[in-house]
Write an enzyme that holds these catalytic residues in place. Structure first.
Site, PDB file in Angstrom:
ATOM      1  N   GLU A 290       0.813  -1.208   0.000  1.00 41.63           N
ATOM      2  CA  GLU A 290       0.000   0.000   0.000  1.00 41.63           C
ATOM      3  C   GLU A 290       0.856   1.272   0.000  1.00 41.63           C
ATOM      4  O   GLU A 290       0.779   2.090   0.913  1.00 41.63           O
ATOM      5  CB  GLU A 290      -0.931  -0.003   1.212  1.00 41.63           C
ATOM      6  CG  GLU A 290      -1.907  -1.175   1.233  1.00 41.63           C
ATOM      7  CD  GLU A 290      -2.661  -1.286   2.546  1.00 41.63           C
ATOM      8  OE1 GLU A 290      -3.571  -2.125   2.612  1.00 41.63           O
ATOM      9  OE2 GLU A 290      -2.335  -0.538   3.508  1.00 41.63           O
ATOM     10  N   CYS A 361      -2.253  34.211  10.116  1.00 40.96           N
ATOM     11  CA  CYS A 361      -2.016  34.856  11.416  1.00 40.96           C
ATOM     12  C   CYS A 361      -1.590  33.836  12.450  1.00 40.96           C
ATOM     13  O   CYS A 361      -2.262  33.621  13.476  1.00 40.96           O
ATOM     14  CB  CYS A 361      -3.272  35.597  11.874  1.00 40.96           C
ATOM     15  SG  CYS A 361      -3.754  36.928  10.770  1.00 40.96           S
TER      16      CYS A 361
END
Length: 437
Positions: A290, A361
């Site tokens: 995988e 921010c």
């Protein structure tokens, strides 16, 4: 230090070239921030990985891990190469089916699969790697109601420590995944499933983690998995059809990182499987792999436009670009390193110490710190490498920043495969209650 992998080049203008296209021209054409994916590199990496294992073990299947990058075009490229899919959500499952991957070539992993997801998986003959006793009971009931036999394996927890970030070390006993081996839970799960009429026991699965650059944990995983495979045959008379070794092979992100060749892993891991099959007289299982990061990570770059620079005497300059942790979360989340250059100044010397920050921010909003680049000026084009895995897949909308567009490059062709988000996209699900109107 320039770190340029073999599938990139620099043209006579000193610009980065992806496929056969100038990265500066791509940014001008499609805007920034922009993910750029090289289709041919994905194909090369898939073929190398598949050959590594299939040359050692004829019954080997590669199931691409959509969690790394579930963009439909990327998955379609891999489907055209013959890849199966490793999915962990309903959307990933539906993407795999939509691009043409048949259910019998899809594996469904995860520690929490909803009733709806399980129904969809059972109806499409998907192999479900069961993660808990309660999930096993739920699968049996759903399959009985649907008049189907669910195809299942069990994810076991092998208790293997790999040298990677703790958040992506998923094979430790204390992690949330899989049936515990040491206490006997793993064998008990197979015993319980054998008593059920609506499940077909096909496999076993484990995963030791992600971004691993050492073959030893994979060898240990194979030893532990095959020991349990032998015990299952001995105790319950079950010959498992699939041995799913998961993914986890990493890539070199830093200039000093050593590559872990999949050929090395395949030779060592298959050696373990072959020995145990022969010693214990087991039926030859199909090996499932995988990979995600190995296939797509270095096929993609992120282009970001420099807006401003800021000097701090005695400290690195700050370089503000139009992509931050909203576009690439890994540096803020994991402290991950991604190599950065200026795509329009590839031939200039990297002599100036800078921090590359995004527009959000947050003090944690950075793409790289203490990096050496050429003299940076507004309008320059920063390029962040190796972002194909867990880049756009983990992007967010912090401070209502739209997620970037993505283009797929094939030689001298380029097309948008994910549109840039807009104000309308970010707000279309919001509603103001009647009493505020």
């Amino acid at each position: 230090m320039l770190m340029l992998k073999e599938h990139f080049s620099v043209n006579s203008l000193g610009h980065l070239v992806v496929g056969r296209l100038d990265a500066v021209e791509l940014a001008e054409r499609f805007g920034t921030p922009l993910y750029v994916v090289d289709e041919q590199r994905i194909r090369e990496r898939y073929r190398r990985f598949y050959r590594a294992f299939s040359s050692q073990w004829s019954e080997a299947r590669v199931h691409y891990a959509l969690k790394a990058n579930s963009n439909m075009a990327v998955v379609k490229v891999l489907q055209s190469e013959g890849a199966g899919a490793d999915v962990s959500s309903e959307t990933e499952l539906r993407i795999a089916l939509k691009v043409g991957i048949p259910g019998e070539k899809i594996v469904f992993n995860g520690n929490y699969k909803t009733q709806r997801e399980l129904e969809l998986a059972i109806l499409n003959d998907i192999l479900i790697n069961v993660d808990s006793f309660q999930e096993l009971e739920a699968i049996d009931k759903i399959a009985l109601r649907l008049g189907k036999r669910a195809r299942i394996g069990f994810r076991i927890n092998p208790d293997i420590r790999a040298d990677t970030h703790p958040y992506i070390a998923v094979g430790l006993r204390e992690s949330k995944f899989g049936f515990d081996v040491i206490s006997g839970q793993a064998l008990a799960a197979y015993k319980r499933a054998k008593e059920m009429s609506s499940v077909e026991i096909l496999g076993i699965h484990a995963n030791v983690g992600s971004q691993i650059l050492d073959a030893a944990p994979f060898v240990e995983e194979a030893e532990k998995l095959m020991k349990i495979v032998s015990e299952i045959k001995e105790r319950f008379g079950i010959d498992l059809k699939f041995v799913d070794l998961g993914g986890g092979i990493g890539i070199p992100y830093k200039p000093e990182d050593r590559e872990l060749p999949p050929e090395e892993v395949a030779e060592k891991v298959v050696g373990v499987v072959r020995r145990v099959v022969q010693e214990k007289g087991l039926e030859k299982p199909t090996l499932l792999l995988e990979p995600g990061r190995f296939i797509v990570a270095d096929a993609c770059v992120l282009l970001a436009r420099v807006g401003y620079t800021k000097e701090r005497p005695g400290m690195p300059d700050w370089v503000a670009v139009d992509a931050g942790m909203n576009a690439l979360m890994r540096p803020a989340l994991y402290g991950a390193y991604h190599h950065i250059e200026l795509a329009n100044k590839m031939n200039q010397r990297n002599e100036h110490l800078v921090n590359v920050a995004g527009p959000l921010c947050e003090s944690g909003d950075f793409l790289g710190k203490d990096r050496k680049l050429p003299k940076v000026e507004p309008g320059d084009l920063a390029v962040v490498f190796d972002v194909g895995a867990y880049g756009l897949a983990m992007a967010c909308q912090h401070t209502a920043q739209p997620r970037p567009a993505m283009v797929l490059v094939n030689g001298d062709k380029a097309e948008v495969v994910r549109k840039r988000e807009t104000y309308e996209d970010l707000t279309r699900l919001d509603q103001i209650p009647s009493w505020l109107l």
